[in-house]
Design a protein around this motif. Structure first.
Motif, PDB file in Angstrom:
ATOM      1  N   ARG A   1       0.839  -1.198   0.000  1.00 23.94           N
ATOM      2  CA  ARG A   1       0.000   0.000   0.000  1.00 23.94           C
ATOM      3  C   ARG A   1       0.873   1.247   0.000  1.00 23.94           C
ATOM      4  O   ARG A   1       1.701   1.456   0.883  1.00 23.94           O
ATOM      5  N   GLN A   2       0.679   2.092  -1.009  1.00 31.34           N
ATOM      6  CA  GLN A   2       1.371   3.374  -1.037  1.00 31.34           C
ATOM      7  C   GLN A   2       0.778   4.291   0.021  1.00 31.34           C
ATOM      8  O   GLN A   2      -0.437   4.411   0.143  1.00 31.34           O
ATOM      9  N   PHE A   3       1.641   4.958   0.805  1.00 30.55           N
ATOM     10  CA  PHE A   3       1.132   5.845   1.843  1.00 30.55           C
ATOM     11  C   PHE A   3       1.694   7.259   1.761  1.00 30.55           C
ATOM     12  O   PHE A   3       1.235   8.151   2.493  1.00 30.55           O
ATOM     13  N   ALA A   4       2.663   7.507   0.893  1.00 32.94           N
ATOM     14  CA  ALA A   4       3.197   8.861   0.768  1.00 32.94           C
ATOM     15  C   ALA A   4       3.849   9.026  -0.594  1.00 32.94           C
ATOM     16  O   ALA A   4       4.367   8.065  -1.174  1.00 32.94           O
TER      17      ALA A   4
ATOM     18  N   LEU B   1      14.102   5.714  15.497  1.00 37.43           N
ATOM     19  CA  LEU B   1      14.702   6.917  14.949  1.00 37.43           C
ATOM     20  C   LEU B   1      13.931   7.363  13.716  1.00 37.43           C
ATOM     21  O   LEU B   1      13.438   6.528  12.948  1.00 37.43           O
ATOM     22  N   ASP B   2      13.842   8.672  13.506  1.00 32.78           N
ATOM     23  CA  ASP B   2      13.216   9.177  12.300  1.00 32.78           C
ATOM     24  C   ASP B   2      14.058   8.814  11.084  1.00 32.78           C
ATOM     25  O   ASP B   2      15.298   8.878  11.122  1.00 32.78           O
ATOM     26  N   THR B   3      13.384   8.436  10.004  1.00 34.10           N
ATOM     27  CA  THR B   3      14.049   8.165   8.735  1.00 34.10           C
ATOM     28  C   THR B   3      13.472   9.115   7.697  1.00 34.10           C
ATOM     29  O   THR B   3      12.248   9.234   7.560  1.00 34.10           O
ATOM     30  N   THR B   4      14.347   9.806   6.981  1.00 30.39           N
ATOM     31  CA  THR B   4      13.934  10.677   5.887  1.00 30.39           C
ATOM     32  C   THR B   4      14.344  10.027   4.575  1.00 30.39           C
ATOM     33  O   THR B   4      15.515   9.660   4.391  1.00 30.39           O
ATOM     34  N   VAL B   5      13.387   9.863   3.689  1.00 33.18           N
ATOM     35  CA  VAL B   5      13.645   9.296   2.364  1.00 33.18           C
ATOM     36  C   VAL B   5      13.551  10.432   1.360  1.00 33.18           C
ATOM     37  O   VAL B   5      12.549  11.168   1.320  1.00 33.18           O
ATOM     38  N   SER B   6      14.582  10.601   0.559  1.00 31.96           N
ATOM     39  CA  SER B   6      14.627  11.744  -0.344  1.00 31.96           C
ATOM     40  C   SER B   6      15.050  11.327  -1.735  1.00 31.96           C
ATOM     41  O   SER B   6      15.666  10.278  -1.936  1.00 31.96           O
ATOM     42  N   MET B   7      14.696  12.170  -2.693  1.00 26.87           N
ATOM     43  CA  MET B   7      15.204  12.033  -4.045  1.00 26.87           C
ATOM     44  C   MET B   7      16.390  12.967  -4.200  1.00 26.87           C
ATOM     45  O   MET B   7      16.333  14.141  -3.820  1.00 26.87           O
ATOM     46  N   ARG B   8      17.472  12.468  -4.735  1.00 24.68           N
ATOM     47  CA  ARG B   8      18.646  13.275  -5.049  1.00 24.68           C
ATOM     48  C   ARG B   8      19.031  13.018  -6.501  1.00 24.68           C
ATOM     49  O   ARG B   8      18.571  12.046  -7.105  1.00 24.68           O
TER      50      ARG B   8
ATOM     51  N   ALA C   1      11.462  15.217  -0.315  1.00 25.50           N
ATOM     52  CA  ALA C   1      11.916  14.425   0.830  1.00 25.50           C
ATOM     53  C   ALA C   1      10.700  14.098   1.682  1.00 25.50           C
ATOM     54  O   ALA C   1       9.802  14.914   1.840  1.00 25.50           O
ATOM     55  N   ILE C   2      10.677  12.874   2.223  1.00 24.90           N
ATOM     56  CA  ILE C   2       9.541  12.413   3.014  1.00 24.90           C
ATOM     57  C   ILE C   2      10.067  11.848   4.326  1.00 24.90           C
ATOM     58  O   ILE C   2      10.967  10.998   4.325  1.00 24.90           O
ATOM     59  N   VAL C   3       9.512  12.305   5.437  1.00 30.65           N
ATOM     60  CA  VAL C   3       9.837  11.737   6.736  1.00 30.65           C
ATOM     61  C   VAL C   3       8.886  10.573   7.003  1.00 30.65           C
ATOM     62  O   VAL C   3       7.667  10.722   6.912  1.00 30.65           O
ATOM     63  N   VAL C   4       9.453   9.411   7.301  1.00 32.74           N
ATOM     64  CA  VAL C   4       8.634   8.225   7.553  1.00 32.74           C
ATOM     65  C   VAL C   4       7.824   8.442   8.825  1.00 32.74           C
ATOM     66  O   VAL C   4       8.391   8.774   9.880  1.00 32.74           O
ATOM     67  N   PRO C   5       6.499   8.261   8.768  1.00 38.27           N
ATOM     68  CA  PRO C   5       5.675   8.462   9.973  1.00 38.27           C
ATOM     69  C   PRO C   5       6.078   7.513  11.090  1.00 38.27           C
ATOM     70  O   PRO C   5       6.544   6.396  10.860  1.00 38.27           O
ATOM     71  N   THR C   6       5.873   7.966  12.319  1.00 37.53           N
ATOM     72  CA  THR C   6       6.250   7.175  13.492  1.00 37.53           C
ATOM     73  C   THR C   6       5.605   5.797  13.468  1.00 37.53           C
ATOM     74  O   THR C   6       6.236   4.789  13.803  1.00 37.53           O
TER      75      THR C   6
END
Length: 644
Positions: free
Chosen positions: A507-510, A609-616, A538-543
């Motif tokens: 399931r896509q969520f963001a 820990l917070d994880t940020t997923v980003s496009m570079r 950039a997307i911060v993974v929800p808790t």
């Protein structure tokens, strides 16, 4: 849950089921582990209707060696002990163990076996894994062979009930010595391990090459440590062809069934022709046709009494090594193969469709099951059907068809005949809604016969080493993919078919996008433009997603003035940055959309820990790139998923 506790319907039974079978994603407290481990001495295996156990490592998927139709088998079950053999992201064969009751995975890297007999996987779909437990409890593994030296190792001692995976292994030959010198162990392909009810092991393999091979059986009697009685069962070298086996079956009576098709030297899948079937009631020493007439050994293509289907020499539609099963209720054989099916529209076009070829006790019948309209192209066929029968007598098979149907769906089809011996109406239903690519399902014999469970590995793989296909543009994108073990209680298959049971679902969520026309100048050598200041998402993974299996996918359109433009999926956690996937644009003038497959995130899922997923992006020095659209997506694996 099976009523082994005598507590069916009680609150405690539900509590046990919820805890043991991952209703809370496999997160057990220390008190739960201690309390339930000592609650009862369980000798019978514990079953849930449906579960998907993720392995503790991701898998290499640059070819289909972790899941193709001739994998036999990648999982082994004895009681509540489950073993797997899969290639990890580094191409090393990892053996895992987990207790199905209450337990964590233990793992062993076969590269640590003295002499390194298995080695790192060669990027070839033929280099599958065959595992089996002998009657004494020793674990045997054959892997990583395509027309080359036998690669085989076994545990020195029996595996201990409850684990962990033994670390004391030894490399070995079969009949010949180790290091390998036996001439019949120098060009080995398609190892398959089967177990008779009394614990005897049987190895099937081909000696030779496509279009010039002979097929052999070798025995390991219960209690023995030396393989013996190697005999040829199909001869092809003398006539410059080879016999491609369907999935061999040991049925509920201990009878051995082998079927196959033939290919001449220099041919390909379009020259597979004819189907033979024979059975042995004495562990593969003497053979007969379905009508009871004897079959002379070794089997040859010119044999007539074991031939059950005659086809044209070319364009029969048969893709070698599909599935076969024997119904434990009727004792009748069922084969699941693709055949050329002319369309009924006057176009003259034929399609390669799955058919059910079966014997009703009196005569052979053949039914077309799929209607995919996929033509006869070798890139368009459905995955080869994994056929099997439940102990209740249901006849089923599993397949996917990503080229012509919904990409992510895994289908199971019930083709059980009517009681009067006529063809039943096929009933098709979903058993998973996750990306699998070219992965082919192959069930485990032991779990099916001993526990009435359909058990198979599930992964997402790429079939074509030289050309990953129009949607995925670099083989390195397939270095890391999910892998796990899917288990379905076949006594409850009606509940799965009716949709009463949850199935794995991605399931896509963001998501986040780049505005068309975004311009990015050159980046430092080896570095990437960061999201800040470059208009990149950039997307911060929800808790709430921290303890789940997560995935990312990048789709991008762009041009660059020179060199190669790279789109990058990056993860940032606790100050560190990891490049999860790198998407190259090597044609500087192209503005076509390219995308990665769904790629598992690599950040630890359970560290709060917070994880940020980003496009570079990476742009060559002195060059400028223009992004004409890019989207970064995140997804989660839902359903009866049990984290490692």
């Amino acid at each position: 849950m099976s009523d082994i506790f005598g507590l069916a319907g009680t609150a405690l039974a539900q509590r046990l089921s919820d805890t043991l079978f991952g209703r809370r994603n496999g997160q057990l407290s220390a008190a739960e582990k201690q309390g339930f481990a000592g609650l009862v001495n369980v000798s019978a295996p514990v079953k849930d209707i449906y579960r998907f156990d993720l392995l503790p490592h991701d898998a290499s998927a640059q070819s289909t060696y972790n899941g193709t139709s001739y994998t036999h088998c990648g999982t082994v079950t004895r009681g509540d002990d489950k073993y797997t053999g899969t290639y990890n992201v580094d191409g090393n064969l990892i053996i895992t163990h987990k207790s199905l009751l209450v337990g964590k995975f233990t793992s062993f890297n076969t590269r640590d076996i003295p002499g390194d007999p298995i080695g790192p996987v060669i990027n070839d779909s033929h280099n599958t894994v065959a595992m089996g437990l002998d009657g004494a409890g020793r674990l045997h593994v054959f892997a990583n062979m395509h027309g080359g030296l036998l690669r085989y190792a076994r545990t020195v001692d029996p595996v201990p009930p409850g684990g962990p995976v033994p670390t004391n292994w030894v490399a070995s030959g079969l009949i010949g010595p180790y290091p390998i010198t036996d001439p019949l162990e120098l060009k080995v392909t398609y190892p398959r391990l089967l177990r008779f009810p009394n614990g005897d092991l049987l190895l099937y393999y081909r000696d030779g090459t496509s279009g010039e091979g002979d097929n052999y059986l070798v025995d390991l009697p219960n209690g023995a440590t030396v393989w013996q009685n190697r005999r040829m069962i199909a001869a092809g070298k003398a006539t410059l062809e080879n016999f491609y086996e369907f999935r061999p079956v040991i049925d509920h009576r201990g009878w051995l069934w082998i079927a196959g098709t033939w290919r001449p030297q220099g041919g390909d899948a379009n020259t597979n022709a004819d189907v033979h079937l024979m059975l042995s009631k004495d562990r593969g020493n003497t053979w007969q046709a379905v009508d009871g007439s004897p079959v002379a050994m070794p089997l040859v293509h010119s044999n007539t009494n074991a031939r059950i289907l005659s086809t044209p020499a070319t364009n029969s539609g048969i893709i070698n090594q599909p599935g076969m099963a024997v119904n434990p209720v009727t004792g009748n054989p069922h084969l699941f193969l693709t055949l050329a099916a002319p369309r009924n529209d006057g176009s003259g076009i034929s399609d390669r469709e799955i058919h059910h070829l079966w014997h009703n006790g009196t005569t052979w019948k053949i039914d077309q099951v799929t209607f995919l309209r996929n033509t006869m192209g070798l890139q368009n066929w459905p995955t080869r059907a994994d056929g099997f029968c439940s102990e209740e007598g249901r006849v089923l098979f599993v397949y996917t068809a990503r080229q012509t149907r919904k990409t992510n769906v895994v289908w199971m089809v019930d083709v059980t005949p009517n009681p009067d011996g006529t063809s039943g109406k096929p009933v098709e239903f979903m058993i998973a809604d996750v990306p699998t690519g070219d992965f082919e399902f192959t069930h485990e014999d032991d779990a099916l016969r001993d526990q009435n469970i359909y058990r198979s590995l599930l992964s997402n793989t790429n079939a074509d080493v030289s050309n990953p296909g129009p949607a995925y543009h670099d083989l390195s994108l397939w270095r890391r993919q999910l892998i796990g073990v899917l288990s379905i209680d076949l006594s409850r298959i009606a509940d799965v078919a009716s949709g009463k049971v949850r199935i794995p679902h991605m399931r896509q969520f963001a998501s986040a996008a780049v505005a068309p026309g975004t311009s990015i100048a050159s980046t430092p050598s080896g570095a990437s433009a960061s999201p800040a200041g470059a208009g990149l998402p950039a997307i911060v993974v929800p808790t709430g997603m921290r303890h789940r299996k997560l995935f990312a996918r990048l789709s991008m359109r762009g041009v660059v003035t020179g060199g190669t433009l790279y789109g990058v999926i990056s993860e940032q956690q606790n100050g560190g940055i990891t490049d999860t996937a790198v998407l190259p644009f090597t044609n500087t003038g192209s503005n076509a959309t390219k995308s990665t497959p769904w790629v598992p995130l690599t950040s630890p899922p359970d560290n709060n820990l917070d994880t940020t997923v980003s496009m570079r992006v990476r742009v060559p020095t002195g060059q400028t790139a223009t992004l004409n659209g890019a989207t970064l997506e995140l997804a989660v694996l839902d359903g009866p998923v049990i984290m490692p």
